[in-house]
Design a protein around this motif. Structure first.
Motif, PDB file in Angstrom:
ATOM      1  N   ILE A   1       0.566  -1.267  -0.010  1.00 30.54           N
ATOM      2  CA  ILE A   1       0.205   0.565   0.048  1.00 30.54           C
ATOM      3  C   ILE A   1       1.064   1.386   0.232  1.00 30.54           C
ATOM      4  O   ILE A   1       0.343   2.213  -0.544  1.00 30.54           O
ATOM      5  CB  ILE A   1      -0.849  -0.197   1.223  1.00 30.54           C
ATOM      6  N   SER A   2       1.720   0.832   1.008  1.00 37.14           N
ATOM      7  CA  SER A   2       2.813   2.067   0.956  1.00 37.14           C
ATOM      8  C   SER A   2       3.325   3.286  -0.146  1.00 37.14           C
ATOM      9  O   SER A   2       3.439   3.670  -0.629  1.00 37.14           O
ATOM     10  CB  SER A   2       4.586   2.181   2.126  1.00 37.14           C
TER      11      SER A   2
ATOM     12  N   VAL B   1       0.264   9.796  -2.200  1.00 37.65           N
ATOM     13  CA  VAL B   1      -0.883  10.864  -0.953  1.00 37.65           C
ATOM     14  C   VAL B   1      -0.994   9.999   0.161  1.00 37.65           C
ATOM     15  O   VAL B   1      -0.453   9.784   0.825  1.00 37.65           O
ATOM     16  CB  VAL B   1      -1.705  11.000  -1.693  1.00 37.65           C
ATOM     17  N   ALA B   2      -1.651   9.697   0.181  1.00 43.38           N
ATOM     18  CA  ALA B   2      -2.394   7.842   1.115  1.00 43.38           C
ATOM     19  C   ALA B   2      -1.223   6.625   1.193  1.00 43.38           C
ATOM     20  O   ALA B   2      -1.816   6.215   2.778  1.00 43.38           O
ATOM     21  CB  ALA B   2      -3.834   8.002   0.943  1.00 43.38           C
ATOM     22  N   GLY B   3      -0.181   6.588   0.769  1.00 41.66           N
ATOM     23  CA  GLY B   3       0.416   5.239   0.900  1.00 41.66           C
ATOM     24  C   GLY B   3       1.129   5.391   1.563  1.00 41.66           C
ATOM     25  O   GLY B   3       1.123   4.255   3.203  1.00 41.66           O
ATOM     26  N   ASN B   4       1.371   6.473   2.267  1.00 43.26           N
ATOM     27  CA  ASN B   4       2.071   6.161   3.535  1.00 43.26           C
ATOM     28  C   ASN B   4       1.994   6.108   4.879  1.00 43.26           C
ATOM     29  O   ASN B   4       2.098   6.096   5.389  1.00 43.26           O
ATOM     30  CB  ASN B   4       3.967   7.145   3.821  1.00 43.26           C
ATOM     31  N   THR B   5       0.518   6.953   5.086  1.00 44.24           N
ATOM     32  CA  THR B   5      -0.333   7.125   5.997  1.00 44.24           C
ATOM     33  C   THR B   5      -0.835   5.538   6.223  1.00 44.24           C
ATOM     34  O   THR B   5      -1.172   5.890   7.473  1.00 44.24           O
ATOM     35  CB  THR B   5      -1.319   8.326   5.856  1.00 44.24           C
ATOM     36  N   ALA B   6      -0.982   5.279   4.794  1.00 44.02           N
ATOM     37  CA  ALA B   6      -2.172   3.817   5.106  1.00 44.02           C
ATOM     38  C   ALA B   6      -0.923   2.493   5.883  1.00 44.02           C
ATOM     39  O   ALA B   6      -1.246   1.996   6.666  1.00 44.02           O
ATOM     40  CB  ALA B   6      -2.621   3.234   4.341  1.00 44.02           C
ATOM     41  N   HIS B   7      -0.485   2.934   4.939  1.00 45.61           N
ATOM     42  CA  HIS B   7       1.486   2.204   5.488  1.00 45.61           C
ATOM     43  C   HIS B   7       1.942   2.248   7.249  1.00 45.61           C
ATOM     44  O   HIS B   7       1.684   1.292   8.038  1.00 45.61           O
ATOM     45  CB  HIS B   7       2.762   2.519   4.910  1.00 45.61           C
ATOM     46  N   ASP B   8       1.876   3.292   7.753  1.00 43.10           N
ATOM     47  CA  ASP B   8       2.090   3.694   9.066  1.00 43.10           C
ATOM     48  C   ASP B   8       1.300   3.196  10.244  1.00 43.10           C
ATOM     49  O   ASP B   8       1.102   2.471  11.473  1.00 43.10           O
ATOM     50  CB  ASP B   8       1.981   5.557   9.416  1.00 43.10           C
TER      51      ASP B   8
ATOM     52  N   ILE C   1       0.967   4.006  -2.662  1.00 45.07           N
ATOM     53  CA  ILE C   1       0.311   5.093  -3.848  1.00 45.07           C
ATOM     54  C   ILE C   1       0.704   6.040  -3.515  1.00 45.07           C
ATOM     55  O   ILE C   1       0.577   6.287  -2.015  1.00 45.07           O
ATOM     56  CB  ILE C   1      -1.007   3.866  -2.973  1.00 45.07           C
TER      57      ILE C   1
END
Length: 62
Positions: free
Chosen positions: A36-37, A41-48, A39
């Motif tokens: 997911i990371s 814009v939102a990838g790093n937030t979701a990964h975290d 992706i």
């Protein structure tokens, strides 16, 4: 002889219980978070968020 086998199996289950069971759950979570990371814009937030949840699952005493 049966008692010794049962005792060894019981000790192995008690030793591996928490570590193996939580890793069976958290490894796919972490792999999904890594995928997911990528992706934008939102990838790093979701990964975290997924990584934080996986850390909490690892802390559970099963």
């Amino acid at each position: 002889m049966k008692f010794i086998k049962l005792l060894i199996i019981l000790l192995a289950v008690m030793t591996l219980n928490g570590c193996v069971l939580t890793k069976l759950i958290t490894v796919p979570m972490r792999i999904g978070g890594a995928v997911i990371s990528i992706i934008p814009v939102a990838g790093n937030t979701a990964h975290d968020a997924i990584d934080k949840a996986a850390d909490q699952v690892d802390d559970i005493n099963i």
